[in-house]
Design a protein around this motif. Structure first.
Motif, PDB file in Angstrom:
ATOM      1  N   LEU A   1      38.785  81.276  14.318  1.00  0.00           N
ATOM      2  CA  LEU A   1      37.353  81.006  14.456  1.00  0.00           C
ATOM      3  C   LEU A   1      36.695  80.697  13.118  1.00  0.00           C
ATOM      4  CD1 LEU A   1      36.436  83.713  17.114  1.00  0.00           C
ATOM      5  CD2 LEU A   1      36.819  81.267  17.462  1.00  0.00           C
TER       6      LEU A   1
ATOM      7  N   TRP B   1      41.385  72.036  21.849  1.00  0.00           N
ATOM      8  CA  TRP B   1      41.521  73.211  22.710  1.00  0.00           C
ATOM      9  C   TRP B   1      40.251  74.062  22.691  1.00  0.00           C
ATOM     10  CZ3 TRP B   1      46.935  74.835  20.387  1.00  0.00           C
ATOM     11  CH2 TRP B   1      47.885  73.871  20.747  1.00  0.00           C
ATOM     12  N   LEU B   2      39.677  74.242  21.496  1.00  0.00           N
ATOM     13  CA  LEU B   2      38.454  75.036  21.385  1.00  0.00           C
ATOM     14  C   LEU B   2      37.315  74.394  22.163  1.00  0.00           C
ATOM     15  CD1 LEU B   2      38.559  76.031  17.608  1.00  0.00           C
ATOM     16  CD2 LEU B   2      38.406  77.646  19.517  1.00  0.00           C
TER      17      LEU B   2
ATOM     18  N   GLY C   1      37.195  74.728  25.898  1.00  0.00           N
ATOM     19  CA  GLY C   1      36.857  76.037  26.451  1.00  0.00           C
ATOM     20  C   GLY C   1      38.034  76.973  26.629  1.00  0.00           C
ATOM     21  N   VAL C   2      39.192  76.643  26.035  1.00  0.00           N
ATOM     22  CA  VAL C   2      40.345  77.547  26.117  1.00  0.00           C
ATOM     23  C   VAL C   2      40.006  78.828  25.347  1.00  0.00           C
ATOM     24  CG1 VAL C   2      42.798  77.825  25.594  1.00  0.00           C
ATOM     25  CG2 VAL C   2      41.912  75.570  26.244  1.00  0.00           C
ATOM     26  N   PRO C   3      40.254  80.006  25.900  1.00  0.00           N
ATOM     27  CA  PRO C   3      39.920  81.256  25.196  1.00  0.00           C
ATOM     28  C   PRO C   3      40.573  81.323  23.812  1.00  0.00           C
ATOM     29  CG  PRO C   3      40.497  81.704  27.471  1.00  0.00           C
ATOM     30  CD  PRO C   3      40.821  80.262  27.236  1.00  0.00           C
ATOM     31  N   ALA C   4      39.820  81.808  22.842  1.00  0.00           N
ATOM     32  CA  ALA C   4      40.300  81.865  21.468  1.00  0.00           C
ATOM     33  C   ALA C   4      41.608  82.640  21.302  1.00  0.00           C
ATOM     34  CB  ALA C   4      39.221  82.447  20.555  1.00  0.00           C
ATOM     35  N   PRO C   5      41.792  83.794  21.980  1.00  0.00           N
ATOM     36  CA  PRO C   5      43.074  84.504  21.819  1.00  0.00           C
ATOM     37  C   PRO C   5      44.276  83.673  22.256  1.00  0.00           C
ATOM     38  CG  PRO C   5      41.425  85.964  22.759  1.00  0.00           C
ATOM     39  CD  PRO C   5      40.827  84.593  22.773  1.00  0.00           C
ATOM     40  N   GLU C   6      44.104  82.868  23.309  1.00  0.00           N
ATOM     41  CA  GLU C   6      45.214  82.040  23.777  1.00  0.00           C
ATOM     42  C   GLU C   6      45.502  80.908  22.789  1.00  0.00           C
ATOM     43  OE1 GLU C   6      48.288  80.344  26.000  1.00  0.00           O
ATOM     44  OE2 GLU C   6      47.413  82.354  25.903  1.00  0.00           O
TER      45      GLU C   6
ATOM     46  N   GLN D   1      28.203  72.849  21.536  1.00  0.00           N
ATOM     47  CA  GLN D   1      27.654  74.168  21.858  1.00  0.00           C
ATOM     48  C   GLN D   1      26.146  74.245  21.617  1.00  0.00           C
ATOM     49  OE1 GLN D   1      29.805  76.516  23.095  1.00  0.00           O
ATOM     50  NE2 GLN D   1      31.373  74.951  22.945  1.00  0.00           N
TER      51      GLN D   1
ATOM     52  N   VAL E   1      43.041  85.534  15.613  1.00  0.00           N
ATOM     53  CA  VAL E   1      41.802  85.049  16.222  1.00  0.00           C
ATOM     54  C   VAL E   1      40.709  84.904  15.178  1.00  0.00           C
ATOM     55  CG1 VAL E   1      39.992  85.564  17.913  1.00  0.00           C
ATOM     56  CG2 VAL E   1      42.381  86.025  18.470  1.00  0.00           C
TER      57      VAL E   1
ATOM     58  N   ARG F   1      47.321  82.369  19.848  1.00  0.00           N
ATOM     59  CA  ARG F   1      48.734  82.649  20.163  1.00  0.00           C
ATOM     60  C   ARG F   1      49.569  81.386  20.088  1.00  0.00           C
ATOM     61  NH1 ARG F   1      52.238  82.164  23.992  1.00  0.00           N
ATOM     62  NH2 ARG F   1      50.801  81.110  25.419  1.00  0.00           N
TER      63      ARG F   1
END
Length: 454
Positions: free
Chosen positions: A430, A408-409, A412-417, A440, A426, A420
């Motif tokens: 990370l 998921w990371l 590019g899925v946003p870290a907060p999502e 990256q 968060v 959750r």
């Protein structure tokens, strides 16, 4: 001692009559008002929480002191060993099974270290066994004791240092040093040291709340355990193609369809990124499985596996709320069509247990970690090359969750999502998965080149 069960509590209030800031805890026992002041509000809140928990347990309160029986026992303790027994009695009823395990493990390590040099000292291993299996768990204290265990506990009661000695930094340091070593004298793992130190600190903090110690002595000692490496090893992370091959091979493992019965369990760990205890507890009513498109799991319970010694029911799987969440919290997790399909097929073939659980043994019981770990180990040998099977790659079923979050990371899925869905904070997400974020470096290097060229 005159006691009463008629107890009433008020909220903590700021003591305005005192020049220095202080906070007053107020309660009433049998119609008699009691109060206690603390300089720090947090100490007052902890003390009030302990009083309320004692009332919930149904303890009688002394009308003279206003304290419940467990606190009086702690205040009357003549040495560190007796105080620890009282501390355990206070914590035990509301502690989860894994917390009980961790608490007794830590205290069985530190109690033998805080003793005087008296003749006849038993081996440390005997003292630890005596504490873990006979003295610390309240429900084990009436068990018949071997002669060796009885002698060890009598020695411990005589040799244990007075509680007041823990005001001295050298005494506390001896306890901290013991936490850093295994029975064989080798250094303990960093996570183990940190966990045991937290238990030691909390026990001493209870002594501060009862005003048996003026301050927590651990804070006065310049002692740091080895730094903890919390990051996931990227070598354990499997890619989607490897996962598909592993799940296929799972279905070929075991007699009478044992692996086939567990394949969807592993699929939940990967495609939904959930913990093993959450997957084991998953029920049909928790699942929305449409004929097409994405579905959803609504998680509200976990069934972590524990030693029956630490549970009140004797059950090897404790039913509890989600990790790091309030008891009634629910965590919704969207699931991709591939997992929806797997779960629908699993339900068609195996149905559910009587309580609605998706995953069950042949006799309807809760799936144990030993069973699914054995199946996973066999599937690895079938799905991976010899070199991969000898490596850390997906060595544990839990590594499927690591692979999911890493995927998921990197997608590019946003870290907060992601946090959750995975049930993380968060910052933890990370930090733990920092080494698993791939692809990256080239992007960052290109941005730096552009900046330098400008």
């Amino acid at each position: 001692m005159n006691t009463s069960y008629d107890v009433k509590f008020w909220e903590i209030r700021r003591n305005k009559s005192s020049k220095a800031a202080s906070y007053e805890v107020r309660w009433k026992v049998g119609g008699r008002e009691k109060s206690k002041s603390y300089r720090a509000k947090a100490l007052g809140e902890n003390f009030l929480s302990d009083l309320r928990q004692a009332a919930k347990r149904g303890e009688a309160f002394d009308m003279e002191t206003g304290l419940p029986e467990s606190m009086i026992q702690a205040k009357e303790a003549q040495n560190w060993y007796a105080f620890v027994l009282a501390y355990i009695d206070m914590k035990w009823p509301h502690a989860a099974a894994k917390t009980r395990d961790a608490m007794t493990d830590a205290l069985a390590t530190v109690v033998p270290a805080l003793t005087r040099d008296l003749p006849g000292k038993p081996e440390v291993s005997v003292l630890r066994t005596a504490l873990r299996h006979y003295a610390l768990p309240p429900n084990a204290r009436d068990k018949a004791r071997p002669v060796e265990i009885s002698k060890a506990l009598r020695w411990l009661d005589k040799a244990s240092v007075p509680l007041t000695d823990l005001q001295e930094a050298k005494t506390v340091r001896a306890g901290l040093d013991a936490l850093a070593l295994l029975l064989n004298g080798k250094a303990a793992a960093s996570n183990t040291i940190r966990r045991k130190r937290a238990v030691f600190y909390n026990a001493l903090q209870y002594a501060v709340e009862l005003e048996e110690l003026p301050a927590n002595p651990v804070t006065k000692v310049r002692w740091k355990p080895v730094k903890v490496s919390e990051t996931v090893d990227p070598r354990v992370v499997v890619n989607p193609e490897q996962v598909r091959e592993l799940l296929t091979m799972v279905t070929y493992v075991g007699r009478r369809g044992r692996g086939r019965r567990l394949m969807a369990l592993f699929a939940c760990m990967y495609y939904a990124g959930i913990r093993p205890g959450e997957a084991v507890a998953l029920r049909k009513q928790d699942c929305r499985l449409p004929a097409t498109g994405w579905g959803r799991l609504s998680l509200d319970v976990s069934r972590p596996e524990v030693n029956t010694r630490w549970t009140d029911s004797g059950d090897g799987h404790e039913t509890r709320g989600l990790k790091h969440r309030a008891q009634e919290d629910t965590r919704p997790v969207p699931i991709p069509p591939v997992l929806v399909k797997i779960l629908r097929e699993h339900l068609d073939e195996f149905g559910t247990a009587k309580d609605g659980r998706l995953f069950q043994t042949e006799r309807g019981g809760v799936v144990g970690s030993t069973a699914y770990t054995e199946v996973w180990a066999a599937a690895r040998l079938l799905a991976l090359t010899p070199e991969q099977a000898a490596s850390p790659l997906a060595r544990r079923p839990y590594d499927l969750r690591h692979a999911a979050v890493s995927l998921w990371l990197n997608a590019g899925v946003p870290a907060p999502e992601i946090a959750r869905r995975a049930g993380h904070g968060v910052d933890v997400l990370l930090r733990v998965y920092a080494k698993c974020i791939d692809g990256q470096e080239e992007t960052v290097n290109r941005r730096i080149d552009d900046a330098l060229a400008a």
